[in-house]
Write a protein that holds these residues in place. Sequence first.
Motif, PDB file in Angstrom:
ATOM      1  N   MET A 237      40.502  42.089  29.131  1.00  0.00           N
ATOM      2  CA  MET A 237      39.854  40.788  29.090  1.00  0.00           C
ATOM      3  C   MET A 237      40.840  39.766  29.828  1.00  0.00           C
ATOM      4  SD  MET A 237      40.770  39.728  24.921  1.00  0.00           S
ATOM      5  CE  MET A 237      40.764  38.213  25.515  1.00  0.00           C
ATOM      6  N   GLN A 238      41.669  40.076  30.511  1.00  0.00           N
ATOM      7  CA  GLN A 238      42.754  39.156  30.720  1.00  0.00           C
ATOM      8  C   GLN A 238      42.337  37.968  31.862  1.00  0.00           C
ATOM      9  OE1 GLN A 238      45.832  42.502  31.103  1.00  0.00           O
ATOM     10  NE2 GLN A 238      47.051  40.853  30.824  1.00  0.00           N
ATOM     11  N   ASN A 239      40.992  38.236  32.274  1.00  0.00           N
ATOM     12  CA  ASN A 239      40.632  37.122  33.209  1.00  0.00           C
ATOM     13  C   ASN A 239      39.657  36.505  32.518  1.00  0.00           C
ATOM     14  OD1 ASN A 239      41.355  39.705  35.297  1.00  0.00           O
ATOM     15  ND2 ASN A 239      42.174  37.845  35.691  1.00  0.00           N
ATOM     16  N   THR A 240      39.684  36.317  31.319  1.00  0.00           N
ATOM     17  CA  THR A 240      38.640  35.421  30.310  1.00  0.00           C
ATOM     18  C   THR A 240      39.082  33.975  30.575  1.00  0.00           C
ATOM     19  OG1 THR A 240      37.749  34.563  28.101  1.00  0.00           O
ATOM     20  CG2 THR A 240      40.073  35.765  28.389  1.00  0.00           C
ATOM     21  N   ASN A 241      38.247  32.975  30.575  1.00  0.00           N
ATOM     22  CA  ASN A 241      38.499  31.565  30.563  1.00  0.00           C
ATOM     23  C   ASN A 241      38.381  30.980  29.126  1.00  0.00           C
ATOM     24  OD1 ASN A 241      37.544  31.805  33.422  1.00  0.00           O
ATOM     25  ND2 ASN A 241      35.576  31.694  32.557  1.00  0.00           N
ATOM     26  N   ASP A 242      38.703  31.771  28.154  1.00  0.00           N
ATOM     27  CA  ASP A 242      38.315  31.424  26.695  1.00  0.00           C
ATOM     28  C   ASP A 242      39.739  31.087  26.048  1.00  0.00           C
ATOM     29  OD1 ASP A 242      35.836  31.690  27.031  1.00  0.00           O
ATOM     30  OD2 ASP A 242      35.660  33.801  26.137  1.00  0.00           O
TER      31      ASP A 242
ATOM     32  N   PHE B  41      44.429  43.710  24.625  1.00  0.00           N
ATOM     33  CA  PHE B  41      43.641  42.880  25.487  1.00  0.00           C
ATOM     34  C   PHE B  41      42.904  44.107  26.435  1.00  0.00           C
ATOM     35  CE2 PHE B  41      46.668  39.067  26.389  1.00  0.00           C
ATOM     36  CZ  PHE B  41      45.964  38.333  25.258  1.00  0.00           C
TER      37      PHE B  41
ATOM     38  N   ASN C  19      35.714  38.046  36.222  1.00  0.00           N
ATOM     39  CA  ASN C  19      36.107  36.398  35.808  1.00  0.00           C
ATOM     40  C   ASN C  19      34.787  35.999  35.715  1.00  0.00           C
ATOM     41  OD1 ASN C  19      36.554  33.261  36.872  1.00  0.00           O
ATOM     42  ND2 ASN C  19      37.664  34.004  35.255  1.00  0.00           N
TER      43      ASN C  19
ATOM     44  N   HIS D 152      31.519  33.110  34.764  1.00  0.00           N
ATOM     45  CA  HIS D 152      31.505  31.619  34.909  1.00  0.00           C
ATOM     46  C   HIS D 152      32.540  31.162  36.372  1.00  0.00           C
ATOM     47  CE1 HIS D 152      29.107  30.907  31.341  1.00  0.00           C
ATOM     48  NE2 HIS D 152      29.956  31.872  31.036  1.00  0.00           N
TER      49      HIS D 152
ATOM     50  N   ARG E 206      40.691  27.572  38.924  1.00  0.00           N
ATOM     51  CA  ARG E 206      40.394  29.114  38.425  1.00  0.00           C
ATOM     52  C   ARG E 206      41.373  29.974  39.395  1.00  0.00           C
ATOM     53  NH1 ARG E 206      36.002  30.615  35.776  1.00  0.00           N
ATOM     54  NH2 ARG E 206      36.167  28.623  34.860  1.00  0.00           N
TER      55      ARG E 206
ATOM     56  N   ARG F  43      44.962  30.159  38.440  1.00  0.00           N
ATOM     57  CA  ARG F  43      44.862  31.083  37.344  1.00  0.00           C
ATOM     58  C   ARG F  43      44.728  32.681  37.764  1.00  0.00           C
ATOM     59  NH1 ARG F  43      44.572  27.749  32.812  1.00  0.00           N
ATOM     60  NH2 ARG F  43      43.501  25.645  33.609  1.00  0.00           N
ATOM     61  N   LEU F  44      43.929  32.748  38.595  1.00  0.00           N
ATOM     62  CA  LEU F  44      43.759  34.155  38.955  1.00  0.00           C
ATOM     63  C   LEU F  44      45.002  34.775  39.729  1.00  0.00           C
ATOM     64  CD1 LEU F  44      39.998  34.305  39.775  1.00  0.00           C
ATOM     65  CD2 LEU F  44      41.335  35.312  37.650  1.00  0.00           C
TER      66      LEU F  44
ATOM     67  N   GLU G 129      47.835  33.736  39.374  1.00  0.00           N
ATOM     68  CA  GLU G 129      49.089  33.790  38.500  1.00  0.00           C
ATOM     69  C   GLU G 129      48.944  35.180  38.000  1.00  0.00           C
ATOM     70  OE1 GLU G 129      50.236  29.410  37.087  1.00  0.00           O
ATOM     71  OE2 GLU G 129      49.254  30.686  35.776  1.00  0.00           O
ATOM     72  N   PHE G 130      47.888  35.629  37.655  1.00  0.00           N
ATOM     73  CA  PHE G 130      47.587  36.997  36.885  1.00  0.00           C
ATOM     74  C   PHE G 130      47.873  38.000  37.919  1.00  0.00           C
ATOM     75  CE2 PHE G 130      44.634  40.672  36.825  1.00  0.00           C
ATOM     76  CZ  PHE G 130      44.868  41.171  35.651  1.00  0.00           C
TER      77      PHE G 130
ATOM     78  N   ASN H 155      49.898  41.659  37.725  1.00  0.00           N
ATOM     79  CA  ASN H 155      49.018  42.796  37.362  1.00  0.00           C
ATOM     80  C   ASN H 155      48.433  43.196  38.712  1.00  0.00           C
ATOM     81  OD1 ASN H 155      48.495  42.610  34.197  1.00  0.00           O
ATOM     82  ND2 ASN H 155      48.635  40.710  34.930  1.00  0.00           N
TER      83      ASN H 155
END
Lengths: 235, 235
Positions: free
Chosen positions: B132-137, B146, B157, B159, B174, B177-178, B180-181, B185
């Motif tokens: 779930m590591q690419n959730t925006n929540d 996770f 990802n 939305h 966004r 952020r991706l 950075e993931f 990973n």
Amino acid sequence: MKNIIIASTSTIHGGSYLEYLLDELKVHFKNCKTILFIPYARPSGITHDEYTAKAAQAFAKINIAVKGIHEFEDAEAAIKDAEGIFTGGGNTFLLVTQLYQNKIMSTLSTTIKNGTPYLGTSAGSVICGLSMQNTNDMPIIYPPSFQTLAVIPFNINAHYLDPDTNSKHMGETRETRLKEFHSFNNIPVLGLREGSWLEVRDNTITIKGGLQARLFIANETALEIEDNTDISDLK
Amino acid sequence: MKNIIIASTSTIHGGSYLEYLLDELKVHFKNCKTILFIPYARPSGITHDEYTAKAAQAFAKINIAVKGIHEFEDAEAAIKDAEGIFTGGGNTFLLVTQLYQNKIMSTLSTTIKNGTPYLGTSAGSVICGLSMQNTNDMPIIYPPSFQTLAVIPFNINAHYLDPDTNSKHMGETRETRLKEFHSFNNIPVLGLREGSWLEVRDNTITIKGGLQARLFIANETALEIEDNTDISDLK
């Protein structure tokens, strides 16, 4: 004894890194020749060295040297011995994971409570709260806990963003996300807009920066709080 | 044997709940009189009953009944016995926590892999990936892990939002952020724009909905992928 600046962002639109805060930081770190930088949040994945160099470049303008915590063999001793401490922004999940892995979450909290001047920006500010649960960041790594420094008795939402009323995007607004948090938690959350910071001197907490902040309390309507308001009673 | 629809969003701007997907769902759930709804993600903190009623109202338009998993004494049996399954959006941290607490993460994965028709929207789609590591929540609750269903060999990802080039906000885009993931990973991430979905039939995965999707792979430049592209080889 606390002496803390908790800033929403390191950089405001059109400015350079920490520029808008430098006058404030000159006073805040007036007794420091060197400050300790915690670069663990690694914005955009930059290295600890690169990030420390960026912080050093900004602090050079006010004649303060910067040393990264990763340059020390004993991270805990580095915190205890620091004249001042700055934790930069980036990814909060990564920052919190690293603070736990290096076993310094508790030492950092105690050191700040004992009066070592501290600056946080963005993720470095979020960790000042009771938990990191109001971060906007992506969970790129699984931290051992969401509990953070608790040097203030509420949580921070950094980079607070008002809803864009023209948007056709269906993802949740920041306010919706904070309300979801309060379906399951009672911790108050202060939304700090970019350009705002909290000044903590002993037990007095004041909103600074010339902007309103937005306060979210469980089961209550969100409130705008004026600049210069003393929010020491919030908990 | 897989038979899955993984939708970026439940609702597109100006439409009602699931409206844009109903023609597709009529075919997808053609052998179902009743589907099982997993309301755990509780958008805006609404109750399981309220959320299930919302799903039921949409599915009534295509003559399919909806029963919430919380109405069953044995959640695991409810999944195994279901004619079809729908997991709605909301908060991914809450959804994943509840799937683990109710001990059904693994059963749900196996059931979907064995061919029970599944629909996910938003958080219900994010859980189809490896993590779930690419959730925006916002992390409003601490999940035990996770790791998620892994019914597709990459992450979602939902939305997905292109950068707003006029914005003066300094929070990360966004795409930032991706990236950075991917500093930590190697799992590929597919950014699904609102109105897009993935259709998974056996081992064939196809992008649907008339829009491009944006693919992020570690150490590579992000790529736009056309609608109707077969991405079965992505992993």
